[in-house]
Write an enzyme that holds these catalytic residues in place. Structure first.
Site, PDB file in Angstrom:
ATOM      1  N   LYS A  99       0.834  -1.224   0.000  1.00  0.00           N
ATOM      2  CA  LYS A  99       0.000   0.000   0.000  1.00  0.00           C
ATOM      3  C   LYS A  99       0.859   1.260   0.000  1.00  0.00           C
ATOM      4  O   LYS A  99       0.654   2.178  -0.785  1.00  0.00           O
ATOM      5  CB  LYS A  99      -0.893   0.050   1.256  1.00  0.00           C
ATOM      6  N   ARG A 124     -10.103   1.080   8.319  1.00  0.00           N
ATOM      7  CA  ARG A 124      -9.750  -0.290   8.682  1.00  0.00           C
ATOM      8  C   ARG A 124     -10.860  -0.980   9.456  1.00  0.00           C
ATOM      9  O   ARG A 124     -10.733  -2.161   9.788  1.00  0.00           O
ATOM     10  CB  ARG A 124      -8.530  -0.251   9.593  1.00  0.00           C
ATOM     11  N   ARG A 176      11.926  -5.093   5.649  1.00  0.00           N
ATOM     12  CA  ARG A 176      11.641  -3.669   5.431  1.00  0.00           C
ATOM     13  C   ARG A 176      12.515  -2.751   6.272  1.00  0.00           C
ATOM     14  O   ARG A 176      12.808  -3.006   7.421  1.00  0.00           O
ATOM     15  CB  ARG A 176      10.168  -3.372   5.757  1.00  0.00           C
ATOM     16  N   ARG A 205      10.741  -0.815  11.850  1.00  0.00           N
ATOM     17  CA  ARG A 205       9.513  -0.607  12.607  1.00  0.00           C
ATOM     18  C   ARG A 205       9.433  -1.646  13.715  1.00  0.00           C
ATOM     19  O   ARG A 205       9.753  -2.802  13.493  1.00  0.00           O
ATOM     20  CB  ARG A 205       8.308  -0.756  11.664  1.00  0.00           C
ATOM     21  N   ARG A 248      -1.344  -8.526  13.504  1.00  0.00           N
ATOM     22  CA  ARG A 248      -1.747  -7.551  12.482  1.00  0.00           C
ATOM     23  C   ARG A 248      -2.607  -8.227  11.416  1.00  0.00           C
ATOM     24  O   ARG A 248      -3.592  -7.658  10.937  1.00  0.00           O
ATOM     25  CB  ARG A 248      -0.499  -6.894  11.868  1.00  0.00           C
TER      26      ARG A 248
HETATM   27  P1  AP5 Z   1       4.887  -1.526   2.081  1.00  0.00           P
HETATM   28  O1  AP5 Z   1       4.476  -0.874   0.828  1.00  0.00           O
HETATM   29  O2  AP5 Z   1       5.628  -0.727   3.082  1.00  0.00           O
HETATM   30  O3  AP5 Z   1       3.641  -2.273   2.751  1.00  0.00           O
HETATM   31  P2  AP5 Z   1       2.268  -1.703   3.326  1.00  0.00           P
HETATM   32  O4  AP5 Z   1       1.159  -2.337   2.577  1.00  0.00           O
HETATM   33  O5  AP5 Z   1       2.311  -0.215   3.394  1.00  0.00           O
HETATM   34  O6  AP5 Z   1       2.309  -2.416   4.731  1.00  0.00           O
HETATM   35  P3  AP5 Z   1       2.301  -1.864   6.220  1.00  0.00           P
HETATM   36  O7  AP5 Z   1       2.998  -2.908   7.024  1.00  0.00           O
HETATM   37  O8  AP5 Z   1       2.771  -0.469   6.303  1.00  0.00           O
HETATM   38  O9  AP5 Z   1       0.779  -1.935   6.509  1.00  0.00           O
HETATM   39  P4  AP5 Z   1       0.113  -2.019   7.863  1.00  0.00           P
HETATM   40  O10 AP5 Z   1      -1.275  -1.942   7.440  1.00  0.00           O
HETATM   41  O11 AP5 Z   1       0.430  -3.178   8.698  1.00  0.00           O
HETATM   42  O12 AP5 Z   1       0.782  -0.820   8.673  1.00  0.00           O
HETATM   43  P5  AP5 Z   1       0.329   0.663   8.919  1.00  0.00           P
HETATM   44  O13 AP5 Z   1       1.545   1.489   8.923  1.00  0.00           O
HETATM   45  O14 AP5 Z   1      -0.787   1.028   8.021  1.00  0.00           O
HETATM   46  O15 AP5 Z   1       5.744  -2.825   1.688  1.00  0.00           O
HETATM   47  C1  AP5 Z   1       6.264  -3.708   2.658  1.00  0.00           C
HETATM   48  C2  AP5 Z   1       7.696  -4.124   2.283  1.00  0.00           C
HETATM   49  O16 AP5 Z   1       7.659  -4.873   1.069  1.00  0.00           O
HETATM   50  C3  AP5 Z   1       8.635  -2.950   2.022  1.00  0.00           C
HETATM   51  O17 AP5 Z   1       9.912  -3.285   2.471  1.00  0.00           O
HETATM   52  C4  AP5 Z   1       8.621  -2.790   0.483  1.00  0.00           C
HETATM   53  O18 AP5 Z   1       9.840  -2.266  -0.007  1.00  0.00           O
HETATM   54  C5  AP5 Z   1       8.383  -4.217   0.029  1.00  0.00           C
HETATM   55  N1  AP5 Z   1       7.532  -4.299  -1.180  1.00  0.00           N
HETATM   56  C6  AP5 Z   1       6.466  -3.505  -1.505  1.00  0.00           C
HETATM   57  N2  AP5 Z   1       5.908  -3.901  -2.665  1.00  0.00           N
HETATM   58  C7  AP5 Z   1       6.622  -4.996  -3.067  1.00  0.00           C
HETATM   59  C8  AP5 Z   1       6.516  -5.891  -4.179  1.00  0.00           C
HETATM   60  N3  AP5 Z   1       5.547  -5.732  -5.110  1.00  0.00           N
HETATM   61  N4  AP5 Z   1       7.389  -6.908  -4.272  1.00  0.00           N
HETATM   62  C9  AP5 Z   1       8.351  -7.092  -3.322  1.00  0.00           C
HETATM   63  N5  AP5 Z   1       8.509  -6.283  -2.251  1.00  0.00           N
HETATM   64  C10 AP5 Z   1       7.646  -5.252  -2.117  1.00  0.00           C
HETATM   65  O19 AP5 Z   1      -0.262   0.574  10.388  1.00  0.00           O
HETATM   66  C11 AP5 Z   1       0.568   0.281  11.494  1.00  0.00           C
HETATM   67  C12 AP5 Z   1      -0.270   0.242  12.773  1.00  0.00           C
HETATM   68  O20 AP5 Z   1      -0.887   1.525  13.006  1.00  0.00           O
HETATM   69  C13 AP5 Z   1      -1.451  -0.732  12.751  1.00  0.00           C
HETATM   70  O21 AP5 Z   1      -1.048  -2.044  13.098  1.00  0.00           O
HETATM   71  C14 AP5 Z   1      -2.395  -0.093  13.770  1.00  0.00           C
HETATM   72  O22 AP5 Z   1      -1.963  -0.360  15.093  1.00  0.00           O
HETATM   73  C15 AP5 Z   1      -2.201   1.391  13.502  1.00  0.00           C
HETATM   74  N6  AP5 Z   1      -3.150   1.918  12.504  1.00  0.00           N
HETATM   75  C16 AP5 Z   1      -2.847   2.448  11.273  1.00  0.00           C
HETATM   76  N7  AP5 Z   1      -3.962   2.826  10.627  1.00  0.00           N
HETATM   77  C17 AP5 Z   1      -5.004   2.524  11.453  1.00  0.00           C
HETATM   78  C18 AP5 Z   1      -6.414   2.648  11.339  1.00  0.00           C
HETATM   79  N8  AP5 Z   1      -6.983   3.170  10.229  1.00  0.00           N
HETATM   80  N9  AP5 Z   1      -7.183   2.212  12.383  1.00  0.00           N
HETATM   81  C19 AP5 Z   1      -6.627   1.706  13.492  1.00  0.00           C
HETATM   82  N10 AP5 Z   1      -5.295   1.543  13.664  1.00  0.00           N
HETATM   83  C20 AP5 Z   1      -4.491   1.950  12.650  1.00  0.00           C
HETATM   84 ZN    ZN Z   2       2.420   1.168   5.017  1.00  0.00          ZN
END
Ligand code: AP5
Ligand code: ZN
Length: 212
Positions: free
Chosen positions: A13, A88, A127, A160, A171
């Site tokens: 994402k 979410r 990552r 992270r 997660r």
């Molecule tokens: P990356 O693009 O960074 O992945 P992502 O989908 O952004 O995954 P996240 O882990 O950031 O999502 P998340 O939903 O768990 O965390 P968030 O920060 O939103 O890619 C991942 C890795 O793969 C990278 O190293 C990248 O280089 C690599 N990659 C990417 N594409 C690739 C490909 N095609 N092929 C190979 N490699 C690839 O949330 C964190 C925490 O915050 C949550 O757990 C929760 O506690 C809180 N939170 C956030 N939003 C909310 C909400 N709306 N409601 C409640 N709590 C929330």
């Molecule tokens: Zn992310």
């Protein structure tokens, strides 16, 4: 345009959002990035969110809806925005609908990043992030030019706290239980475009470009 990126942790994402952004001139609103910044700055929201984030659970709807409702008011978000990691929960989706209704706007597309759970451990364990910008790298799939340094600023990259196999389980559990119903909610409204996310990033980018 208003676009939502949804999918499990590590699906891509955050990697794809800036690419969509540059072509469609949108704000990138990532609740995870905003919450990590709040935790680092020890703001009241950050202090309240820290525990849930470190355990891989969700932060309260109240906090994230508050953050998003402030963010969408920014002048640079006037032409549209891309929501990354929000909504979410169904409650968040309903609050977003209310917010957009008041603004006289609506969601254009929900990009649903489909990927098997099994490949996500390697994605998150490899990552590295540049905390200030939210840019992410990967030891194997997207290495920085200089190991440990951000390509653009040269600043240090970091890990992270939630990027380990154990926390990933929680997660993923939160995703399947609380976020899958959100995808079903948008499916009924015929807003969802499925993205095959278990492909190289350039391929995923092409799919998105064709869809938008
Ligand atoms: P990356 O693009 O960074 O992945 P992502 O989908 O952004 O995954 P996240 O882990 O950031 O999502 P998340 O939903 O768990 O965390 P968030 O920060 O939103 O890619 C991942 C890795 O793969 C990278 O190293 C990248 O280089 C690599 N990659 C990417 N594409 C690739 C490909 N095609 N092929 C190979 N490699 C690839 O949330 C964190 C925490 O915050 C949550 O757990 C929760 O506690 C809180 N939170 C956030 N939003 C909310 C909400 N709306 N409601 C409640 N709590 C929330
Ligand atoms: Zn992310």
């Amino acid at each position: 345009a208003i676009i939502i990126n949804t999918g499990p942790p590590g699906c891509g994402k955050g990697t794809q959002a800036p690419k969509i952004k540059s072509e469609h001139c949108l704000c990138h609103l990532a609740t995870g990035d905003m919450l990590r910044a709040a935790v680092a700055a020890k703001t009241p929201n950050g202090l309240a969110a820290k525990k849930a984030m470190e355990s891989g659970g969700l932060v309260s709807d109240e906090i994230v809806v508050g953050i998003i409702s402030e963010a969408v008011k920014k002048p640079e978000c006037k032409t549209g925005f891309i929501l990354d990691g929000f909504p979410r929960t169904v409650v968040q989706a309903e609050k977003l609908d209310e917010m957009l209704k008041k603004q006289g706007t609506k969601i254009d597309t929900v990009l649903d990043f489909n990927i098997p759970d099994e490949v996500l451990v390697e994605r998150v364990e490899g990552r590295w992030i540049h905390a200030a910008s939210g840019r992410s790298y990967h030891t194997k799939f997207a290495p920085p030019k200089v190991p440990g340094k951000d390509d653009i600023t040269g600043e240090d990259l970091m890990k992270r706290k939630d990027d380990n196999a154990e926390t990933l389980k929680s997660r993923l559990d939160a995703f399947h239980k609380q976020t899958q119903p959100v995808i079903d909610y948008y499916s009924k409204l015929k807003k969802v475009t499925t993205v095959v996310a278990n492909k190289p990033a350039s391929d995923v980018e092409k799919q998105i470009r064709n869809a938008l």
